[in-house]
Design a protein around this motif. Structure first.
Motif, PDB file in Angstrom:
ATOM      1  N   SER A  65      40.409  72.282   4.636  1.00 46.34           N
ATOM      2  CA  SER A  65      39.860  71.067   5.248  1.00 46.34           C
ATOM      3  C   SER A  65      40.718  69.828   5.013  1.00 46.34           C
ATOM      4  O   SER A  65      40.283  68.707   5.290  1.00 46.34           O
ATOM      5  CB  SER A  65      38.451  70.814   4.700  1.00 46.34           C
TER       6      SER A  65
ATOM      7  N   LYS B 143      28.496  71.377  -1.309  1.00 41.54           N
ATOM      8  CA  LYS B 143      29.627  70.609  -0.782  1.00 41.54           C
ATOM      9  C   LYS B 143      30.186  69.705  -1.866  1.00 41.54           C
ATOM     10  O   LYS B 143      29.442  68.968  -2.523  1.00 41.54           O
ATOM     11  CB  LYS B 143      29.149  69.779   0.412  1.00 41.54           C
ATOM     12  N   VAL B 144      31.491  69.785  -2.091  1.00 36.97           N
ATOM     13  CA  VAL B 144      32.152  69.020  -3.163  1.00 36.97           C
ATOM     14  C   VAL B 144      33.391  68.353  -2.597  1.00 36.97           C
ATOM     15  O   VAL B 144      34.136  68.947  -1.807  1.00 36.97           O
ATOM     16  CB  VAL B 144      32.552  69.947  -4.337  1.00 36.97           C
ATOM     17  N   LYS B 145      33.612  67.093  -3.007  1.00 34.19           N
ATOM     18  CA  LYS B 145      34.816  66.373  -2.599  1.00 34.19           C
ATOM     19  C   LYS B 145      35.932  66.612  -3.615  1.00 34.19           C
ATOM     20  O   LYS B 145      35.705  66.595  -4.820  1.00 34.19           O
ATOM     21  CB  LYS B 145      34.538  64.881  -2.477  1.00 34.19           C
TER      22      LYS B 145
ATOM     23  N   SER C 113      38.487  73.814   0.449  1.00 32.79           N
ATOM     24  CA  SER C 113      39.063  72.488   0.168  1.00 32.79           C
ATOM     25  C   SER C 113      40.507  72.397   0.647  1.00 32.79           C
ATOM     26  O   SER C 113      40.958  71.336   1.083  1.00 32.79           O
ATOM     27  CB  SER C 113      38.984  72.183  -1.332  1.00 32.79           C
TER      28      SER C 113
ATOM     29  N   GLU D 226      42.308  63.389   0.240  1.00 33.02           N
ATOM     30  CA  GLU D 226      41.058  64.009  -0.175  1.00 33.02           C
ATOM     31  C   GLU D 226      40.605  65.058   0.846  1.00 33.02           C
ATOM     32  O   GLU D 226      40.975  64.998   2.020  1.00 33.02           O
ATOM     33  CB  GLU D 226      39.965  62.946  -0.345  1.00 33.02           C
ATOM     34  N   SER D 227      39.807  66.011   0.356  1.00 41.18           N
ATOM     35  CA  SER D 227      39.260  67.046   1.241  1.00 41.18           C
ATOM     36  C   SER D 227      37.897  67.465   0.691  1.00 41.18           C
ATOM     37  O   SER D 227      37.498  67.058  -0.403  1.00 41.18           O
ATOM     38  CB  SER D 227      40.207  68.248   1.319  1.00 41.18           C
ATOM     39  N   GLU D 228      37.209  68.244   1.483  1.00 38.28           N
ATOM     40  CA  GLU D 228      35.891  68.728   1.070  1.00 38.28           C
ATOM     41  C   GLU D 228      35.885  70.248   0.990  1.00 38.28           C
ATOM     42  O   GLU D 228      36.489  70.922   1.817  1.00 38.28           O
ATOM     43  CB  GLU D 228      34.814  68.275   2.073  1.00 38.28           C
TER      44      GLU D 228
ATOM     45  N   TRP E  37      33.248  73.759   0.223  1.00 36.10           N
ATOM     46  CA  TRP E  37      31.854  74.192   0.243  1.00 36.10           C
ATOM     47  C   TRP E  37      31.805  75.716   0.097  1.00 36.10           C
ATOM     48  O   TRP E  37      32.796  76.417   0.325  1.00 36.10           O
ATOM     49  CB  TRP E  37      31.174  73.769   1.548  1.00 36.10           C
TER      50      TRP E  37
END
Length: 354
Positions: A292, A5-7, A289, A302-304, A306
């Motif tokens: 989301s 999981k990355v922001k 990303s 911002e979004s995440e 994965w």
């Protein structure tokens, strides 16, 4: 818990899309490389197809050619998606296709890994193909007047000269076949008659080899006839002396040549596979990303992203459960169809009242 999981903010998403666009075009060139390797290997195998027993050996080059074409197509398409992802309006049309495309990418990468493994594991199949093919080719060496076989002498001679080899497993293989054409035998000679009569099949066998078995680096003139007759040559003992013939069999020489080539290609394909896997992971991160984003009207939020929505263990369990549900659903359908058939087969009982 999601896997990897990355922001992301707007700047990171743009950098990821641009980096993936560049990587996909590198992958297109890698696909061209894989295609070229398959084409080169196919040409090399066709050069010596006369001494190969079957066409199984062409499975590897055909697979490389196919995977090269697919790699160019898949990565070219992915490059277009990454380029359009910078514009939300253009990216919207690709959203429904991304999940099926990523599933196809998984299948493609599994096939690419399988092809790489085959490159390392084809030695055994190639060995038997060459052993039988060379054996048959040597039998036809003398048929210089037979249509369809008149080229075999030249093929075998050029093969032995180029690869510095002799026979199938060694020079003694030539002692077991008649490699001299009847056209060049004097049947009025007592020696020729005796040799033919002494053989059950009526063949003219000699302890000699074709000229192409001779090693030109040897200081002694080539002894290609009466190889096992010590008295026929001055200061000679074939059992102890280093013969001026090639000692290695052509099967071993060709096997080492093609196996080395395929192993090198397998190593290159593994590197391409690792690169393709990194591109697929990056594309999955970009996809999630962008999906989301909480407020599509604010692209800078911002979004995440994965790779897997759940952990690897949970994803595996979920996949197994889905397969079980699918199996149960098929059983229920089959049972329902069977029950309908039984009901249809029943005849209602008729009661008569007298």
């Amino acid at each position: 818990m999601a896997l990897l999981k990355v922001k992301f903010n707007q700047k990171k998403r743009v950098k990821l899309a641009q980096g993936l666009w560049l990587m996909n075009w590198f992958s297109v060139f890698a696909g061209i490389l894989v295609f070229s390797m398959g084409l080169f290997l196919k040409i090399e195998l066709r050069k010596r197809s006369e001494v190969m027993d079957n066409s199984e050996s062409h499975f590897v080059p055909n697979s490389l050619i196919l995977m090269g074409i697919l790699s160019c197509a898949f990565n070219g398409f992915a490059g277009k998606i990454c380029y359009d992802s910078l514009d939300p309006a253009k990216f919207a049309k690709w959203k429904p296709l991304l999940k099926p495309y990523l599933a196809l990418c998984c299948v493609f990468n599994m096939l690419l890994f399988f092809v790489a493994l085959i490159c390392f594991l084809m030695r055994g199949s190639l060995d038997s193909t060459l052993a039988q093919g060379l054996k048959n080719g040597m039998k036809f060496y003398r048929d210089t007047d037979t249509p369809g076989r008149c080229f075999m002498k030249k093929t075998i001679d050029m093969l032995q000269i180029e690869f510095k080899c002799c026979g199938n497993n060694g020079y003694k293989d030539w002692f077991e076949i008649q490699w001299i054409s009847n056209r060049y035998l004097d049947f009025s000679s007592k020696e020729v008659k005796d040799r033919i009569k002494s053989n059950v099949d009526g063949r003219y066998l000699v302890d000699g080899v074709p000229f192409s078995c001779c090693n030109p680096s040897s200081p002694r003139p080539c002894i290609q006839y009466q190889v096992t007759n010590n008295s026929a040559h001055y200061s000679y003992d074939y059992q102890t002396e280093e013969l001026n013939l090639w000692r290695r069999g052509c099967r071993e020489a060709l096997l080492n040549y093609y196996s080395g080539m395929m192993s090198s290609m397998g190593a290159v394909i593994l590197l391409v596979w690792l690169f393709e896997m990194s591109v697929m992971v990056g594309l999955r991160l970009l996809h999630t990303s962008l999906e989301s984003i909480a407020n599509p009207e604010d692209p800078e939020c911002e979004s995440e992203g994965w790779v897997l929505e759940n952990s690897l263990k949970d994803t595996f369990k979920s996949a197994l459960e889905n397969l079980k549900k699918l199996g149960k659903f098929n059983q229920v359908e089959a049972g329902a169809e069977g029950a309908e058939g039984e009901e249809g087969g029943k005849t209602p009982a008729i009661t008569t009242v007298s």
